[in-house]
Design a protein around this motif. Structure first.
Motif, PDB file in Angstrom:
ATOM      1  N   VAL A 163       0.736  -1.222  -0.048  1.00  0.00           N
ATOM      2  CA  VAL A 163       0.077  -0.006   0.040  1.00  0.00           C
ATOM      3  C   VAL A 163       0.851   1.275   0.044  1.00  0.00           C
ATOM      4  O   VAL A 163       0.633   2.270  -0.686  1.00  0.00           O
ATOM      5  CB  VAL A 163      -0.966   0.135   1.239  1.00  0.00           C
ATOM      6  CG1 VAL A 163      -1.674   1.188   1.149  1.00  0.00           C
ATOM      7  CG2 VAL A 163      -1.978  -1.206   0.943  1.00  0.00           C
ATOM      8  N   GLY A 191       2.265   1.945  -3.656  1.00  0.00           N
ATOM      9  CA  GLY A 191       1.344   2.463  -4.409  1.00  0.00           C
ATOM     10  C   GLY A 191       1.196   4.107  -4.248  1.00  0.00           C
ATOM     11  O   GLY A 191       0.855   4.738  -5.088  1.00  0.00           O
ATOM     12  N   ILE A 192       1.023   4.533  -2.731  1.00  0.00           N
ATOM     13  CA  ILE A 192       0.911   5.809  -2.336  1.00  0.00           C
ATOM     14  C   ILE A 192       2.219   6.574  -3.024  1.00  0.00           C
ATOM     15  O   ILE A 192       1.848   7.561  -3.722  1.00  0.00           O
ATOM     16  CB  ILE A 192       0.925   5.754  -0.798  1.00  0.00           C
ATOM     17  CG1 ILE A 192      -0.573   5.275  -0.328  1.00  0.00           C
ATOM     18  CG2 ILE A 192       0.723   7.404  -0.521  1.00  0.00           C
ATOM     19  CD1 ILE A 192      -0.558   5.304   1.132  1.00  0.00           C
ATOM     20  N   ILE A 238      -2.303  -0.269  -5.005  1.00  0.00           N
ATOM     21  CA  ILE A 238      -3.128  -0.529  -3.690  1.00  0.00           C
ATOM     22  C   ILE A 238      -4.310  -1.288  -3.996  1.00  0.00           C
ATOM     23  O   ILE A 238      -4.515  -1.917  -3.067  1.00  0.00           O
ATOM     24  CB  ILE A 238      -3.534   1.222  -3.461  1.00  0.00           C
ATOM     25  CG1 ILE A 238      -2.576   2.287  -3.210  1.00  0.00           C
ATOM     26  CG2 ILE A 238      -4.621   1.358  -2.408  1.00  0.00           C
ATOM     27  CD1 ILE A 238      -2.853   3.474  -3.236  1.00  0.00           C
TER      28      ILE A 238
END
Length: 401
Positions: A85, A88-89, A179
């Protein structure tokens, strides 16, 4: 007697590791394919600025051993999900901060996710599979990572030719997909654990010294390629996003085929010879980078570098064969930290060398590969606990340290 039904796909460790590897490397590949041109065109980077950015990118790798602190409060599998995650951010936000300081922050976020995930993936792979299975599994996973990057680079190349999108939109979409992929994995996969409980503290063992040395040398020379391989093609030969993507596409299409066979190669000829082949090849590659004035030769060297780097999985299976099974998780963090010690200063230091003489950067890379080749001669043909190097005495019982 009836045959028990096969486990559902989502309950198979190889499927779990394959899915997460695909997410991780898809995101990183998209970021990497765009970075050099984005940094040069929209943030005005030169070789020194790129070297500094790459040093910042490697700081989380240097601190990978800190993952052990998180393992006190969560399982390795959970930390792997959180890491994806974060990756992805970081990727999604990159296009919105086209400045030196903006790229520092987004790169750091992306890199924390990437390096923590890789630490957990290496640990889980060596725990969940036997010494006989691990080379084949690692080979298959290298093919999966290559295929994921193939999709990312190929998609970017096609999109760039067709509609020339904004950097913002491509970074946002690829980061968002990472994500979503992590969230889907959380929903569908059960809990996976190895048979041996892992130590929760940092482990440094004298008998692992050769593995540490090989890891350090691999990290050192790898940073030269990562920081300056593509940048050489962009700055010296004028390659654009589409051309860089095509070269990456070629690299990972080859690795998709080579990866599964590499596991069989390691089982057949052993870690010692595999590591030797890798380093001899990289000496030639770095020499080609340094001495060639032809763009096609530099392009071939770029592809070859990416292909032969997959041979480093032999170092992991070498460690698995000599290690106490309870040391795998803590040593994965230690190994990532060791491999990134040089990564923090090499891009900046070599960025300054680049401003004076770009060829010298790659000649030093050839020298580092030569040192690594020397270490490869110390790997036993049949490594095991008590026989970690050819300098080890006759096999002895391993005493807990």
């Amino acid at each position: 007697m009836t045959t028990p039904p096969a486990a559902p796909l989502t309950h198979r460790p190889i499927v779990f590791l394959t899915a997460l590897a695909a997410v991780n490397w898809f995101g990183f590949a998209a970021w990497n394919a765009l970075l050099n041109n984005f940094a040069k065109e929209q943030a005005g980077f030169d070789g020194l600025a790129m070297g500094l950015l790459q040093s910042i990118r490697e700081v989380p790798g240097l601190l990978a051993v800190s993952a052990l602190l998180f393992l006190l409060i969560m399982r390795e599998q959970t930390l792997a999900y959180v890491s994806l995650v974060l990756l992805g951010i970081g990727v999604a936000a990159t296009g919105y901060f086209p400045s030196i300081h903006g790229l520092w922050v987004t790169t750091l976020i992306m890199s924390v996710g990437f390096h923590y995930y890789e630490t957990m993936a290496q640990s889980l792979t060596l725990q969940l599979f036997s010494k006989q299975e691990a080379p084949k599994v690692l080979g298959r996973l290298s093919a999966v990572t290559a295929a994921s990057q193939f999709v990312a680079f190929g998609g970017i190349a096609l999109i760039w030719w067709a509609i020339r999108p904004s950097y913002q939109s491509v970074f946002l979409i690829t980061g968002g997909l990472c994500i979503v992929g992590a969230l889907v994995a959380i929903a569908i996969f059960p809990r996976f654990e190895g048979p041996v409980p892992q130590r929760k503290s940092m482990v440094l063992r004298q008998r692992y010294w050769l593995y540490y040395a090989l890891t350090f040398m691999t990290g050192s020379r790898r940073q030269i390629f990562t920081a300056f391989g593509a940048f050489l093609l962009v700055e010296k030969f004028g390659f654009g996003v589409a051309e860089i993507s095509i070269l990456m596409l070629a690299t990972y299409s080859i690795n998709t085929v080579v990866g599964p066979r590499l596991g069989h190669l390691i089982n057949r000829i052993g870690e010692r010879r595999t590591i030797m082949i890798e380093n001899i090849s990289l000496i030639l590659v770095f020499a080609g980078y340094a001495l060639s004035d032809q763009s096609w030769i530099a392009a071939v060297c770029y592809v070859a570098d990416g292909v032969f780097f997959t041979f480093t999985i032999a170092q992991r299976t070498y460690f698995q064969k000599i290690a106490d099974p309870a040391d795998i998780a803590p040593t994965a963090g230690v190994a990532f930290t060791i491999s990134h010690i040089a990564a923090v200063f090499i891009p900046v230091l070599f960025g300054m060398i680049w401003l004076k003489n770009p060829s010298l950067v790659f000649l030093i890379g050839a020298a580092l590969a030569t040192v690594s080749l020397t270490f490869a001669f110390l790997v036993p043909r049949n490594p095991e606990p008590g026989h970690e190097t050819v300098l080890s005495p006759a096999r002895r019982p391993v005493v807990a340290e």
